[in-house]
Scaffold this motif. Sequence first.
Motif, PDB file in Angstrom:
ATOM      1  N   VAL A 149     -20.943  17.101   3.577  1.00  0.00           N
ATOM      2  CA  VAL A 149     -20.035  17.370   4.705  1.00  0.00           C
ATOM      3  C   VAL A 149     -18.817  16.456   4.697  1.00  0.00           C
ATOM      4  O   VAL A 149     -18.014  16.460   5.623  1.00  0.00           O
ATOM      5  N   GLY A 150     -18.709  15.675   3.671  1.00  0.00           N
ATOM      6  CA  GLY A 150     -17.585  14.751   3.576  1.00  0.00           C
ATOM      7  C   GLY A 150     -17.736  13.963   2.295  1.00  0.00           C
ATOM      8  O   GLY A 150     -18.605  14.252   1.471  1.00  0.00           O
ATOM      9  N   VAL A 151     -16.903  12.957   2.176  1.00  0.00           N
ATOM     10  CA  VAL A 151     -16.916  12.187   0.939  1.00  0.00           C
ATOM     11  C   VAL A 151     -17.984  11.091   1.018  1.00  0.00           C
ATOM     12  O   VAL A 151     -18.243  10.543   2.088  1.00  0.00           O
ATOM     13  N   ALA A 152     -18.603  10.815  -0.134  1.00  0.00           N
ATOM     14  CA  ALA A 152     -19.610   9.754  -0.203  1.00  0.00           C
ATOM     15  C   ALA A 152     -18.929   8.433  -0.544  1.00  0.00           C
ATOM     16  O   ALA A 152     -18.216   8.337  -1.541  1.00  0.00           O
ATOM     17  N   ILE A 153     -19.149   7.438   0.293  1.00  0.00           N
ATOM     18  CA  ILE A 153     -18.590   6.101   0.029  1.00  0.00           C
ATOM     19  C   ILE A 153     -19.743   5.100   0.029  1.00  0.00           C
ATOM     20  O   ILE A 153     -20.389   4.883   1.055  1.00  0.00           O
ATOM     21  N   ASP A 154     -19.994   4.505  -1.128  1.00  0.00           N
ATOM     22  CA  ASP A 154     -21.061   3.509  -1.199  1.00  0.00           C
ATOM     23  C   ASP A 154     -20.532   2.090  -1.171  1.00  0.00           C
ATOM     24  O   ASP A 154     -21.180   1.191  -0.646  1.00  0.00           O
ATOM     25  N   SER A 155     -19.358   1.913  -1.786  1.00  0.00           N
ATOM     26  CA  SER A 155     -18.819   0.547  -1.839  1.00  0.00           C
ATOM     27  C   SER A 155     -17.296   0.614  -1.932  1.00  0.00           C
ATOM     28  O   SER A 155     -16.705   1.692  -2.012  1.00  0.00           O
ATOM     29  N   LEU A 156     -16.706  -0.550  -1.944  1.00  0.00           N
ATOM     30  CA  LEU A 156     -15.255  -0.668  -2.067  1.00  0.00           C
ATOM     31  C   LEU A 156     -14.744   0.114  -3.289  1.00  0.00           C
ATOM     32  O   LEU A 156     -13.644   0.671  -3.261  1.00  0.00           O
ATOM     33  N   ALA A 157     -15.585   0.193  -4.331  1.00  0.00           N
ATOM     34  CA  ALA A 157     -15.161   0.892  -5.549  1.00  0.00           C
ATOM     35  C   ALA A 157     -14.799   2.348  -5.229  1.00  0.00           C
ATOM     36  O   ALA A 157     -13.808   2.882  -5.736  1.00  0.00           O
ATOM     37  N   ASP A 158     -15.600   3.011  -4.361  1.00  0.00           N
ATOM     38  CA  ASP A 158     -15.303   4.407  -4.003  1.00  0.00           C
ATOM     39  C   ASP A 158     -14.042   4.485  -3.143  1.00  0.00           C
ATOM     40  O   ASP A 158     -13.246   5.410  -3.264  1.00  0.00           O
ATOM     41  N   MET A 159     -13.882   3.517  -2.275  1.00  0.00           N
ATOM     42  CA  MET A 159     -12.727   3.528  -1.374  1.00  0.00           C
ATOM     43  C   MET A 159     -11.431   3.348  -2.172  1.00  0.00           C
ATOM     44  O   MET A 159     -10.400   3.940  -1.831  1.00  0.00           O
ATOM     45  N   GLU A 160     -11.491   2.556  -3.233  1.00  0.00           N
ATOM     46  CA  GLU A 160     -10.309   2.348  -4.084  1.00  0.00           C
ATOM     47  C   GLU A 160      -9.892   3.679  -4.712  1.00  0.00           C
ATOM     48  O   GLU A 160      -8.702   4.000  -4.778  1.00  0.00           O
ATOM     49  N   VAL A 161     -10.872   4.462  -5.146  1.00  0.00           N
ATOM     50  CA  VAL A 161     -10.571   5.759  -5.751  1.00  0.00           C
ATOM     51  C   VAL A 161     -10.030   6.729  -4.687  1.00  0.00           C
ATOM     52  O   VAL A 161      -9.082   7.470  -4.922  1.00  0.00           O
ATOM     53  N   LEU A 162     -10.645   6.683  -3.497  1.00  0.00           N
ATOM     54  CA  LEU A 162     -10.286   7.611  -2.425  1.00  0.00           C
ATOM     55  C   LEU A 162      -8.791   7.522  -2.089  1.00  0.00           C
ATOM     56  O   LEU A 162      -8.153   8.529  -1.809  1.00  0.00           O
ATOM     57  N   PHE A 163      -8.235   6.305  -2.085  1.00  0.00           N
ATOM     58  CA  PHE A 163      -6.829   6.124  -1.691  1.00  0.00           C
ATOM     59  C   PHE A 163      -5.921   5.818  -2.864  1.00  0.00           C
ATOM     60  O   PHE A 163      -4.808   5.328  -2.687  1.00  0.00           O
ATOM     61  N   ASP A 164      -6.410   6.121  -4.040  1.00  0.00           N
ATOM     62  CA  ASP A 164      -5.611   5.864  -5.235  1.00  0.00           C
ATOM     63  C   ASP A 164      -4.301   6.655  -5.166  1.00  0.00           C
ATOM     64  O   ASP A 164      -4.303   7.863  -4.909  1.00  0.00           O
ATOM     65  N   GLY A 165      -3.194   5.982  -5.341  1.00  0.00           N
ATOM     66  CA  GLY A 165      -1.897   6.660  -5.345  1.00  0.00           C
ATOM     67  C   GLY A 165      -1.407   7.043  -3.964  1.00  0.00           C
ATOM     68  O   GLY A 165      -0.416   7.762  -3.832  1.00  0.00           O
ATOM     69  N   ILE A 166      -2.105   6.647  -2.916  1.00  0.00           N
ATOM     70  CA  ILE A 166      -1.650   6.931  -1.553  1.00  0.00           C
ATOM     71  C   ILE A 166      -1.274   5.588  -0.903  1.00  0.00           C
ATOM     72  O   ILE A 166      -2.154   4.769  -0.650  1.00  0.00           O
ATOM     73  N   PRO A 167       0.016   5.359  -0.685  1.00  0.00           N
ATOM     74  CA  PRO A 167       0.421   4.044  -0.160  1.00  0.00           C
ATOM     75  C   PRO A 167      -0.007   3.887   1.297  1.00  0.00           C
ATOM     76  O   PRO A 167       0.425   4.649   2.160  1.00  0.00           O
ATOM     77  N   LEU A 168      -0.852   2.940   1.558  1.00  0.00           N
ATOM     78  CA  LEU A 168      -1.446   2.824   2.881  1.00  0.00           C
ATOM     79  C   LEU A 168      -0.479   2.324   3.952  1.00  0.00           C
ATOM     80  O   LEU A 168      -0.779   2.397   5.141  1.00  0.00           O
ATOM     81  N   ASP A 169       0.677   1.830   3.546  1.00  0.00           N
ATOM     82  CA  ASP A 169       1.672   1.466   4.562  1.00  0.00           C
ATOM     83  C   ASP A 169       2.547   2.671   4.946  1.00  0.00           C
ATOM     84  O   ASP A 169       3.381   2.576   5.834  1.00  0.00           O
ATOM     85  N   LYS A 170       2.298   3.830   4.288  1.00  0.00           N
ATOM     86  CA  LYS A 170       3.140   4.999   4.551  1.00  0.00           C
ATOM     87  C   LYS A 170       2.389   6.115   5.285  1.00  0.00           C
ATOM     88  O   LYS A 170       2.998   7.055   5.769  1.00  0.00           O
ATOM     89  N   VAL A 171       1.073   6.058   5.301  1.00  0.00           N
ATOM     90  CA  VAL A 171       0.308   7.111   5.985  1.00  0.00           C
ATOM     91  C   VAL A 171      -0.454   6.513   7.162  1.00  0.00           C
ATOM     92  O   VAL A 171      -0.684   5.304   7.212  1.00  0.00           O
ATOM     93  N   SER A 172      -0.800   7.387   8.096  1.00  0.00           N
ATOM     94  CA  SER A 172      -1.744   6.929   9.113  1.00  0.00           C
ATOM     95  C   SER A 172      -3.056   7.658   8.822  1.00  0.00           C
ATOM     96  O   SER A 172      -3.065   8.848   8.506  1.00  0.00           O
ATOM     97  N   THR A 173      -4.134   6.913   8.883  1.00  0.00           N
ATOM     98  CA  THR A 173      -5.416   7.441   8.429  1.00  0.00           C
ATOM     99  C   THR A 173      -6.432   7.394   9.557  1.00  0.00           C
ATOM    100  O   THR A 173      -6.637   6.354  10.177  1.00  0.00           O
ATOM    101  N   SER A 174      -7.030   8.550   9.796  1.00  0.00           N
ATOM    102  CA  SER A 174      -8.067   8.620  10.818  1.00  0.00           C
ATOM    103  C   SER A 174      -9.412   8.772  10.121  1.00  0.00           C
ATOM    104  O   SER A 174      -9.548   9.594   9.230  1.00  0.00           O
TER     105      SER A 174
END
Lengths: 554, 355, 132
Positions: free
Chosen positions: A134-159
Amino acid sequence: MSDKESLENALRDWNAKVEKPLAQYPERKSAFVTGSDAPIRRLYTPVDTQGDYMEKVGLPGEFPYTRGVQQTMYRGRFWTMRQYAGFGNAEESNARYKYLLAQGQTGLSIAFDLPTQIGYDSDHPLAAGEVGKVGVAIDSLADMEVLFDGIPLDKVSTSMTINAPAAVLLAMYIAVAEKQGVAADKLEGTIQNDILKEYVARGTYIFPPSPSMRLITDIFAYCSKQVPNWNTISISGYHIREAGATAIQEVAFTLADGIAYVEAAVKAGLDVDEFAPRLSFFFNAHNDLFEEVAKFRAARRVWAHIMKERFGAKNPKSMMLRFHTQTGGSTLTAQQPENNVVRVTIQALAAVLGGTQSLHTNSRDEALALPTEDSVRIALRSQQILAYESGVAETPDPLAGSYYVESLTDSIEAGALAYLKRIDDLGGAVKAIEQGFVQQEIQDSAYAWQMTVEKNERVVVGLNKFQVKEGAPKGLLRVDPIVGEKQCAKLAATKAKRDGAAVAAALEALKKAAAGSDNLMPPILAAVRTYATLGEICDVLRGVFGEYRPSVMF
Amino acid sequence: MTDSLARRCLAGDPRAVARLISLLEDGDRDAYGVLAALKERAGMAQIIGITGPPGAGKSTLTDKMIAEFRARGLTVGVIAVDPSSPFSGGAILGDRLRMQGHATDPGVFIRSLASRGRLGGLSKATAFATRALEAAGYDIVIVETVGVGQSEIDIVKVADTVVLIAVPGLGDDIQAIKAGIMEIGDVFVVNKADRDGADRVVREIRAMLETQAMLQKGRAVAAGPDTLAARNAEILHHGLADMRAETPQPDGERVDLPPVIKTVAETGEGVPELCAEILSRFAADKASGALDERRHKAIVAQLKDLVGWQVAEYFAERERDGRVEALARAVQHRTLDIYSAARELFSALVKGEEP
Amino acid sequence: MERKIRVIVAKPGLDGHDRGAKVIARALRDAGMEVIYTGLRQTPEQIVQAALQEDADVVAMSILSGAHNHLFPRVVELLKEKGAEDILVFGGGVIPEEDIPFLKSKGIAEVFGPGTPTSATVEFIKAHVKRG
């Protein structure tokens, strides 16, 4: 004779005149009711809108914010069009986010899979069959790094729709930003972080109420200093409504939860004007257009009074109820799913006329499966048509002054206040939930609704009227069943690469902090940086806090 | 069928035990035959009754007690009773929800029963179900009552140890201690003891236990169940502190009062102490012969109930086949007097006449 | 005494959307059945043990997370292992039509999609329960 008296006299005459032909041509139904089962009168006139205009309705951007929290509303900027998405693994979700941004979406909304939402790693036995569903699986920081790869976090708002382990996922987000070179005070977004509605409606709880409330107030305190532009909670009526609540109950139970959070934060020593401007809300939008618009207006008015009078807030921002809306998933039918596009449009219209700050429109196929890319695009286009073509966004709160809508706003306010009084008498939202009061009220409404549909007292087009014979729908989205295995392999690889001693030390420090009373955000952030997994972190907290057991009421 | 079902129950086959309980609940006569075959195991288990008002946390406490008994190497059977709907006769049995963590432990057997709204039938079904679990070899059988009405009192006819639960903050703080209930408690629990007012509930229970003990020892005038009830009401009315000050303290002789234990079922706090107390009381009662005496009284009480139910059942059958109607008419037409009519029915019952 | 139909209502898997399960539980109660509600996050093993100990005639499961192909067949399999294949097993929730043939081949007696009236479920149970 005053205006009011002459109107009342005219109305009496009118009603008498109407009654006669009704004997011959009766109305369609013996009683007309709203979606909340509130009676609807034959006609609304100035007689039905009592009270002082400035006091009750006022102007946009001014107390009590009935007409909206901004002065010019969508004349300045449209609402944020934010589609909730995420499935499978981090790579697939990352691709979907980039697609949505390219389509003109203006904010990200992350859906996590259930093991993540309940604080289990993908290799936990209970996660079997659920990973990435029902959504993305996140186990550790390693997955989170992939999730936002190439998406500048100072330019988007994330819910992020994350509750029980919200602190951990927020910590991971902050850690990814650090690696991108983005400081925490540049981050914008929202975590749902609303545990109370998990107990009553959504079910992804982990810990009992009191340590859960502590985690939440720790986040409030931490973010007010370190991540000042982050919405630290999204107090959610959405799921309460989905579980079967009426519009009045949605407002009442959501605001009761809100009161509980504010009380907890004040009790933890925070100044109300320090955290309250970062509180946000999340509501549903169902089909009864006018009742829904009235619901949003009433919610704003009630909350403004609560913050000002009950909590003594001084900062106007503390009194403004800002909210995200999602159209009602439970109103979608599996039958003739194309019709759902129309339902979603009506609901989205209600949200816009009600002054929402951001909006997710459901896709037509969501009663059947996760939405396909085509369906998601139609849903987003529905919002864009409302924004650019319908003209409803050109002036704030265009339904203000409608006798019907103002009267509905008053009656929803009155109904919600009556509930809030009952909940206060029970000792507040936490106690009312522990005693099962809120759950019972919601279930009663859910059952009553189901019975009125089964008895054909309410028509749901395509479901109990205007049915057609249909073939099986084609082309639904399927999550690759191999996702679970892949994710487990990735988790094992992450664990093999990291510094085990650093992980153990960070978890030990977290355990100590949890047993004491220090703010838990710093030790969670430290653990996340060592690539300690979500499951490991939550297990440490389970060991100290225990786990919540629901009470069941019928 | 009877033999093999009995054999499988004695071997602890969960499905057989489950089926036997259903048959007993349904009043199946063959099932009574199975019970006869299980009689050697009767009295092997310690039966613990848990009672208290709805919302006292009975199921959560039971869940934690199961864990504690398991940790001590004991196997546990549970009978959890929930009310039936008076409208449809159906029921939603939700107690199990709290104990589902033990579902896959082979040393634990949990069975939900619906009260089914029948007079006395609930305690009959409960008593039979405990026999079935006992025969299947469970060391401990916990019976969780529905928490209202007669079932609270009837539990004493089934249980070796009755645990009475009270909680602070359910409105009237001593709601659990209605006159007549107090007497059945062997161990008292104040659950949700992390809430405000827990200590006050403990004090109030102790005070009432002391008063009761003194009344029973004849230190107060005219002790008796009626006066006790009246005095309880008086205590509630006037406030306990005043009453306690007036009550003469026992001189020399120690009164053995039931313990009052504080628990927080959600966290398991106090549960090891509670279980230790339950087990040690049972052992002491066994050694002193008090258990035998108690069980003897319970059997007498159950016998009385069973005979009563049989008479009632027989009467209902005669109503259905018109015999009662005929006799009533005869009495009404003065061809028979009412006592002769009753004697006629009863002697037919004694002779075992079937309809 | 008339035998009551006993039904386990369970939510396997991790999703917390129990509106449907609770509505069904009530409807079955109102149809005179005894419903044992086991709540959220149930493993197939827990569901099966509950069914055995409760002497259930029926196991009704609801799932909205998409894990049905994994969890439903496992329940039937475990029941078979315990010699309890006479227990009627069916499911509901958000389940794509194209998965239904697979689930039926695995012994799931019926799959009820969104919008099924509770009366249909009641009728189905009454018609198919194996022990009367």
